[in-house]
Design a protein around this motif. Structure first.
Motif, mmCIF file in Angstrom:
data_model
loop_
_atom_site.group_PDB
_atom_site.id
_atom_site.type_symbol
_atom_site.label_atom_id
_atom_site.label_comp_id
_atom_site.label_asym_id
_atom_site.label_seq_id
_atom_site.Cartn_x
_atom_site.Cartn_y
_atom_site.Cartn_z
ATOM 1 N N LYS A 42 30.389 -4.627 54.429
ATOM 2 C CA LYS A 42 31.458 -5.179 53.598
ATOM 3 C C LYS A 42 30.920 -6.203 52.610
ATOM 4 O O LYS A 42 31.182 -6.133 51.406
ATOM 5 C CB LYS A 42 32.516 -5.862 54.481
ATOM 6 C CG LYS A 42 33.057 -5.018 55.606
ATOM 7 C CD LYS A 42 34.083 -5.775 56.427
ATOM 8 C CE LYS A 42 33.557 -6.985 57.163
ATOM 9 N NZ LYS A 42 32.687 -6.689 58.296
ATOM 10 N N THR A 43 30.164 -7.178 53.157
ATOM 11 C CA THR A 43 29.649 -8.229 52.296
ATOM 12 C C THR A 43 28.725 -7.646 51.229
ATOM 13 O O THR A 43 28.777 -8.054 50.067
ATOM 14 C CB THR A 43 28.904 -9.278 53.138
ATOM 15 O OG1 THR A 43 29.828 -9.862 54.043
ATOM 16 C CG2 THR A 43 28.304 -10.354 52.267
ATOM 17 N N THR A 44 27.911 -6.679 51.621
ATOM 18 C CA THR A 44 27.005 -6.069 50.657
ATOM 19 C C THR A 44 27.793 -5.435 49.512
ATOM 20 O O THR A 44 27.448 -5.615 48.340
ATOM 21 C CB THR A 44 26.133 -5.016 51.366
ATOM 22 O OG1 THR A 44 25.490 -5.640 52.467
ATOM 23 C CG2 THR A 44 25.095 -4.457 50.425
ATOM 24 N N PHE B 45 36.899 -12.231 47.803
ATOM 25 C CA PHE B 45 37.006 -13.076 48.999
ATOM 26 C C PHE B 45 36.077 -12.518 50.077
ATOM 27 O O PHE B 45 36.139 -11.326 50.382
ATOM 28 C CB PHE B 45 38.424 -13.021 49.570
ATOM 29 C CG PHE B 45 39.493 -13.565 48.678
ATOM 30 C CD1 PHE B 45 39.948 -14.859 48.834
ATOM 31 C CD2 PHE B 45 40.068 -12.779 47.688
ATOM 32 C CE1 PHE B 45 40.960 -15.364 48.037
ATOM 33 C CE2 PHE B 45 41.080 -13.271 46.884
ATOM 34 C CZ PHE B 45 41.520 -14.567 47.052
ATOM 35 N N ASP B 46 35.261 -13.364 50.675
ATOM 36 C CA ASP B 46 34.453 -12.904 51.809
ATOM 37 C C ASP B 46 34.880 -13.642 53.075
ATOM 38 O O ASP B 46 34.472 -14.770 53.318
ATOM 39 C CB ASP B 46 32.962 -13.118 51.545
ATOM 40 C CG ASP B 46 32.105 -12.343 52.535
ATOM 41 O OD1 ASP B 46 32.674 -11.786 53.502
ATOM 42 O OD2 ASP B 46 30.881 -12.295 52.353
ATOM 43 N N GLU B 47 35.711 -13.035 53.869
ATOM 44 C CA GLU B 47 36.226 -13.601 55.109
ATOM 45 C C GLU B 47 36.646 -15.055 54.942
ATOM 46 O O GLU B 47 36.159 -15.930 55.665
ATOM 47 C CB GLU B 47 35.167 -13.498 56.217
ATOM 48 C CG GLU B 47 34.538 -12.113 56.272
ATOM 49 C CD GLU B 47 34.365 -11.589 57.669
ATOM 50 O OE1 GLU B 47 34.953 -12.159 58.591
ATOM 51 O OE2 GLU B 47 33.656 -10.583 57.825
ATOM 52 N N PRO B 48 37.554 -15.341 54.017
ATOM 53 C CA PRO B 48 37.851 -16.743 53.704
ATOM 54 C C PRO B 48 38.527 -17.483 54.851
ATOM 55 O O PRO B 48 38.504 -18.695 54.880
ATOM 56 C CB PRO B 48 38.781 -16.644 52.492
ATOM 57 C CG PRO B 48 39.402 -15.303 52.614
ATOM 58 C CD PRO B 48 38.349 -14.415 53.211
#
Ligand code: ADP
Ligand code: MG
Lengths: 294, 354, 262
Positions: free
Chosen positions: B46-48, B162-165
Motif C-alpha cells: 500500500k505504502t509503496t 494519506f498513509d495510515e493517518p
C-alpha cells in the motif's frame, strides 16, 4: 472478619517491605563503594591538591600562580591561541565532516561502507600517531614537500606550525563528527523531509528548514567535544614538538623545564575547567556524548 | 488555485534492491474528486503504491503515472502538487502550528495577507482556531494530526495522500477523526488516496476500495461490492468475518448438500465452497431448520452474542444473534441461511482487477 | 540531471575527505616497509625496520598489553557493580555520581597526571612501578565501562527482571550473578573492547607518569618519532595499527550486536 485481619497483615507486609528496601539500599551502596573509593583516593584528593597548588607562589613572579596567569601577556596569549585554534578546528570539522556524514548517511552505493570505515577508524588513534601522520603530510619529507619540490623546486613544510596543529586536530576531529552526524541522520524522522518536499521545498530548503534544525543538537554537541579534545590535545602538539604557544605544551614546559609546579597546576586547572565545561555542554545537548582526550 | 485531478497508474511495478518485488505491475485509475482507499494487510504494498503516486518513489522502468492528462512520472514530489498526511504526523518540531501550516504557502511566496487568510481558513476547517501560536510539543495526538491535515490542504494540492493517518491514535479519537476527515474530503471534493489496514476506516471513507494482497490489487470496487461480492477468499476473509461451507453434493435445482443439512442457492453456479457472513445466519426452530448443529461456544459481546455452532464434519459456523436471550453451550440449534446471503467469490483464484 | 550532478559533487567532496584521512596512513605504512623512504619504492621492500622496532621496543608492546589486561580486569570488577549501583540509585544521585566518575575523562590527561604526581609521586617504589600508570589508565577508562554496562542494563529493563527473580525467591547474590551479569554481557563486551583500545592508545597521562623502565607503546612511539629515522617510526606505527585495527573491527561488530536497531 476481613476488617480484623487486614490491620496486622498490612503492618507485617509494610515491615517486610521496609526491611527489604533497607537491604536494597545497602546493596546499592556496596556496589558503588569500590568505584567511589578509587575515584576519591586517586582523583579527587590529588586534584584538590592541584587546585591548592595553583594558588601558591609562581616561581618567577612570586605571586599566586592563578593571579600570574591572569596578568601575564605570555599566558593570556597562549590561552587565546589555544581557544581560537580549537574553535577554528571545531567549526571546520563540523562543517566538513557534517557534510560528508550527511551524504554517507543518506546514500547507499557500492563502496559506501568502505568510505565510512576509512573516515571513522582513526577515531582511536592516539594524539602522538596523529602528530606523526601530520609529519607524513606536511613535514620535511611529507607529501606536500615532495609534491612542491617536484612542481616548483622547493619544499613546502607546514607540520611544525599552528597550521600543522590545525590539520592534526582536524584529523582526529573528523571521525568523531562523522559518527555523531551519521547516527543523528539515522535518527532523523525521514517523513519530515518527505513532508517538506511534498509542500514544494527544494533540496536546499529541506536542508535549511528540516535537516539542520533536526541535527543541530548533535552538531553542537559534537562541536563541543571537538573543542574540548583540541583544547587538551597534548600528544599531537608534543610530536610536532615545537615551542608553539599552546596550553598543554605550556603546562608540560613549566613542569619539566622550569619545575614551576604552581604555574603548571594553575594552567592545568584552568584548562580542565574549560574542557569540562565544554563536555558538560555536549552531554546536555546529546545525552550519549562522552568524548575522550587524545 | 490548482484543480483536483484524476490519477492514473499504468503498469507500475516496484522492485527493491535485492530483487524484492514489493509491487507487481499495477493499473489503477482514481477519478477526479474521488476518495480511493488502499486496504490490505501490512507489507502488501500500500505504502509503496502511495509513494509512487506522490513521487517519493519511482516505478520500475515502463511504469507511468499520470495526473489528469499530464505524465508526471519523471517529476519529483516537490513539483507534483500533492498533499501528504503521515502516520507519525511529520510536523516540523522547530516550528509552531502556524508556521507548520503556512510552510508550503511561504515556499510558494504568497503574500502575507493571503497566507494569513488561508491560515485562518484551514484552522477553522480542522477546528483548531486559537491554536496558531502553540508549539507542536504542546499538542495531543489528535490535534497534531489535524495540524498535519491543515498543512496538507493549505496549499490546495491536486491530490491528497494519506498513509495510515489514524493508526497511532486511540480507538475513540480514531473514530471521531475519521468522521471529520470524511466530512472534509466531501466538502473539499478533492481527489484522495487513503492507505489503511483498518476495514472500518476503509468502508467509512472510501468511494471505492482497492483491496491489496502481496503486491497486487485483489479487488477494486465500492465498499458494498467488496463486502457482499468479494472477488476471492482472501478478500472475503480480510473484510469482515466469513463462514465457509464445503459442498458435499450439489443437485441441478440449486440445492447444495453441506455438513448439517441442505441449502438452496439457485443463483450460484457449480461451487465447491459456499460463503456467508455470520450476521446473515438466522436461528429458527429445529423442525424448520435448513442446518442443525450444536452450540459449542457462546460469547456475550454486549451488542450481540457470538456463537460457534458445530454442524458436523469438522465444520464450525460463526453466528451472530441477539444477546437478549441466553444461548447455553451444548444445546441443539436450528439455522437458516437466506439464498441471497450465500455467495461464492466472483473470481476464484487471483485476479488483478475488479 | 541536476540530481546526478549534486550526487557527484557530494561524492567527490567525501572522497577528498577520505583521501585526507587515508593518504598519511598509506604513506606511513609504505615508509615502514621500504628500504629507503627518500629514494622511494625502487629501493625495495623490507621487513628490516619492523624487526628493528621489535628488537628495540618489544618490551613497550608487552607492557601495553599487560596494562590493558590489568586495566580491563579492574574496570570490570569495579565498573559492573558500579553500573548496577547507579541503576538502582535515585536518578539525581546516579547522575551526580556519573558526572564525578567522568571527571578524569573531561579534564585533560596532563592535569590528572600532574595531580597524581603531586600526591603519590614521592612514594618511590609505587612511582617507579607500572602500577602507577595503571591507576591513570583505570581512572581514564572506568567511565567507558560504566557507561556501556549501564546503558545495556537500562535497555534490558533489568529492575523488572530482578523483581521477577526476587518474586521467585532469588537472593540479591543469586540475582546479581544469575540475572544481572548474564543480561548485561553485551554491555560488558562493548565496554571491555573500549577499555582495551583506550588503554593501549593512552598517551597524555602515561607520558607524565612513565619512567625509563615503564614505557608503553605510545610512549615508545613518541620516543621513536623524536629520535629515530622516519622508517623506524613508520614501522613502529605500522605495528601499532596492526594491534589496534582488529580491536576497532571488534568494536564495530560488538556495536552491531548490542546497538538498538529501530
Ligand atoms: N525501501 C525499501 N527497501 C526494501 N524493501 C522495501 C522498502 N520499502 C518497502 N519494502 C518492502 O516492500 C513490501 C511492501 O511494503 P509497503 O508498501 O510499505 O507495505 P504496506 O504499506 O502495505 O505495509 C514489504 O515487503 C516491504 O518490506
Ligand atoms: Mg505502510
Amino acid at each position: 472478619m476481613s476488617a480484623t485481619l487486614k490491620q496486622p497483615f498490612g503492618a507485617a507486609f509494610f515491615d517486610r517491605h521496609r526491611c527489604a528496601s533497607h537491604r536494597a539500599k545497602l546493596t546499592t551502596l556496596i556496589a558503588l563503594v569500590p568505584a567511589l573509593t578509587l575515584f576519591a583516593a586517586f582523583w579527587l584528593l590529588p586534584f584538590s591538591r592541584l587546585l591548592l597548588m595553583g594558588a601558591e607562589a609562581d616561581r618567577s613572579s612570586g605571586v599566586s600562580a592563578y593571579l600570574t596567569l591572569l596578568t601575564h601577556r605570555q599566558y593570556l596569549i597562549s590561552l587565546a591561541t589555544t581557544v581560537t585554534l580549537s574553535l577554528a578546528v571545531s567549526v571546520a570539522a563540523v562543517a566538513i565532516a557534517g557534510f560528508a556524514g550527511f551524504f554517507l548517511a543518506r546514500h547507499r552505493f557500492a563502496g559506501q561502507s568502505l568510505l565510512v570505515a576509512i573516515l571513522t577508524f582513526p577515531l582511536a588513534f592516539p594524539g602522538v600517531v596523529v602528530g606523526f601522520l601530520v609529519i607524513m603530510l606536511g613535514g620535511r619529507q611529507g607529501a606536500l614537500a615532495q609534491t612542491s619540490l617536484w612542481l616548483f623546486g622547493e619544499r613546502w613544510v607546514f607540520a611544525y606550525s599552528l597550521f600543522g596543529l590545525f590539520i592534526g586536530y582536524l584529523y582526529f576531529s573528523i571521525p568523531r563528527v562523522i559518527t555523531t552526524v551519521m547516527a543523528a541522520c539515522d535518527n532523523l524522522d525521514q517523513s519530515l523531509e518527505e513532508a517538506a518536499r511534498s509542500l514544494g521545498a527544494s533540496h536546499w530548503r529541506v536542508m535549511r528548514d528540516v535537516i539542520i534544525p533536526g541535527i543541530a543538537p548533535a552538531l553542537l554537541s559534537t562541536g563541543a567535544i571537538c573543542f574540548a579534545t583540541s583544547m587538551g590535545a597534548f600528544g599531537t602538539a608534543f610530536t610536532l614538538g615545537t615551542r608553539l604557544p599552546i596550553l598543554p605544551l605550556n603546562i608540560y614546559g613549566e613542569f619539566t623545564n622550569y619545575a614551576n609546579f604552581a604555574m603548571a597546576a594553575a594552567l592545568s586547572v584552568v584548562l580542565g575547567l574549560i574542557t569540562w565545561a565544554a563536555l558538560a555542554l555536549a552531554r546536555k545537548l546529546a545525552s550519549n556524548a562522552l568524548g575522550a582526550s587524545v | 488555485m490548482s484543480q483536483s485531478s484524476s490519477i492514473t497508474l499504468t503498469q507500475c511495478s516496484r522492485t527493491f534492491a535485492g530483487g524484492h518485488v514489493a509491487l507487481k505491475p499495477l493499473d489503477l485509475h482514481v477519478e477526479a474528486g474521488e476518495t480511493l482507499v488502499l486496504l490490505g494487510p501490512s507489507g502488501c504494498g500500500k505504502t509503496t503504491t502511495l509513494r509512487i503516486i506522490s513521487g517519493l518513489e519511482r516505478p520500475d522502468p515502463g511504469g507511468r503515472v499520470h495526473f489528469g492528462e499530464r505524465d508526471v512520472t519523471a517529476l519529483p514530489i516537490e513539483k507534483r502538487d500533492v498533499g501528504m498526511v503521515f502516520q507519525n504526523y511529520a510536523l516540523f518540531p522547530n516550528m509552531n502550528v502556524a508556521d507548520n501550516i503556512t510552510y508550503g504557502l511561504r515556499i510558494q511566496k504568497l503574500s502575507r495577507a493571503e497566507i494569513d487568510r488561508r491560515l485562518a481558513e484551514v484552522l477553522e476547517m480542522v477546528d483548531l482556531k486559537g491554536y496558531a501560536e502553540r508549539s507542536i510539543a504542546a499538542l495531543s495526538g489528535g490535534q497534531k494530526q489535524r495540524v498535519a491535515l491543515a498543512r496538507a490542504i493549505a496549499v490546495r494540492p491536486r491530490v491528497l495522500l494519506f498513509d495510515e493517518p489514524l493508526a497511532a491514535l486511540d480507538a475513540k479519537l480514531r473514530d471521531r477523526l475519521r468522521l471529520e476527515i470524511g466530512a472534509l474530503l466531501r466538502e473539499l471534493g478533492i481527489t484522495a488516496v487513503y492507505v489503511t489496514h483498518d476495514q472500518d476506516e476503509a468502508m467509512a471513507l472510501g468511494d471505492r476500495i482497492a483491496v491489496m494482497q502481496a503486491g497486487r490489487i485483489a479487488q477494486l470496487g465500492t465498499p458494498r461490492e467488496i463486502y457482499h461480492q468479494p472477488a476471492n477468499a482472501f478478500v472475503a476473509d480480510f473484510i469482515g468475518a466469513v463462514n465457509r461451507l464445503e459442498v458435499q453434493t450439489q443437485a441441478a435445482d440449486g440445492t447444495f448438500c453441506v455438513p448439517g443439512g441442505t441449502l438452496r442457492a439457485p443463483h450460484l453456479a457449480k461451487a465447491a465452497t459456499l460463503y456467508c457472513r455470520p450476521e446473515d445466519i438466522q436461528v429458527v426452530p429445529i423442525e424448520k431448520a435448513q442446518l442443525k448443529g450444536r452450540i459449542i461456544e457462546s460469547v456475550f459481546l454486549g451488542q450481540a452474542q457470538q456463537l460457534a455452532v458445530d454442524t458436523g464434519n469438522d465444520t464450525t459456523l460463526s453466528v451472530r444473534v441477539s444477546s437478549r436471550r441466553e444461548w447455553p453451550a451444548g444445546s441443539e440449534i436450528g439455522l437458516m441461511i437466506p439464498e441471497q446471503a450465500l455467495f461464492q467469490p466472483t473470481a476464484p483464484g487471483a485476479r488483478a482487477h475488479g | 540531471m541536476s540530481q546526478r550532478l549534486r550526487f557527484s559533487l557530494q561524492l567527490g567532496f567525501t572522497l577528498l575527505v577520505c583521501l585526507f584521512m587515508i593518504v598519511p596512513i598509506a604513506m606511513s605504512v609504505m615508509a615502514g616497509l621500504t628500504e629507503n623512504y627518500f629514494q622511494g619504492l625502487q629501493s625495495g621492500l623490507t621487513l628490516r625496520w619492523v624487526s628493528e622496532v621489535w628488537a628495540l621496543y618489544s618490551d613497550t608492546i608487552w607492557l601495553s598489553i599487560k596494562l590493558a589486561m590489568a586495566c580491563l580486569v579492574i574496570t570490570t570488577l569495579i565498573g559492573v557493580p558500579a553500573a548496577y549501583g547507579l541503576l538502582r540509585s535515585r536518578h539525581r544521585i546516579a547522575h551526580a555520581i556519573e558526572e564525578l566518575l567522568l571527571l578524569p575523562v573531561a579534564v585533560p590527561g596532563l592535569a590528572t597526571a600532574l595531580a597524581l604526581l603531586l600526591v603519590y609521586g614521592s612514594y618511590r617504589e609505587f612511582r617507579a612501578s607500572w602500577l602507577f600508570i595503571l591507576i591513570g589508565h583505570v581512572l581514564f577508562t572506568l567511565p567507558f565501562m560504566v557507561r556501556a554496562v549501564h546503558s545495556v542494563m537500562h535497555t534490558a529493563r533489568l529492575p523488572l527482571l530482578e523483581e521477577a527473580a526476587s518474586s521467585l525467591g532469588a537472593s540479591p547474590w543469586q540475582r546479581f550473578f544469575g540475572v544481572v551479569v548474564p543480561n548485561c554481557a553485551s554491555g560488558i563486551l562493548a565496554g571491555a573492547l573500549m577499555v582495551v583500545t583506550l588503554s593501549i592508545g593512552e598517551f597524555n597521562i602515561t607520558w607524565m607518569l612513565h619512567t625509563p623502565l615503564t614505557k608503553t607503546l605510545p610512549v615508545g612511539l613518541a620516543d621513536s618519532y623524536a629520535s629515530m629515522r622516519l622508517e623506524v617510526g613508520s614501522a613502529y606505527t605500522l605495528v601499532f595499527l596492526l594491534m589496534i585495527v582488529p580491536l576497532l573491527v571488534m568494536i564495530q561488530w560488538a556495536g552491531k550486536l548490542t546497538g538498538p536497531r529501530r
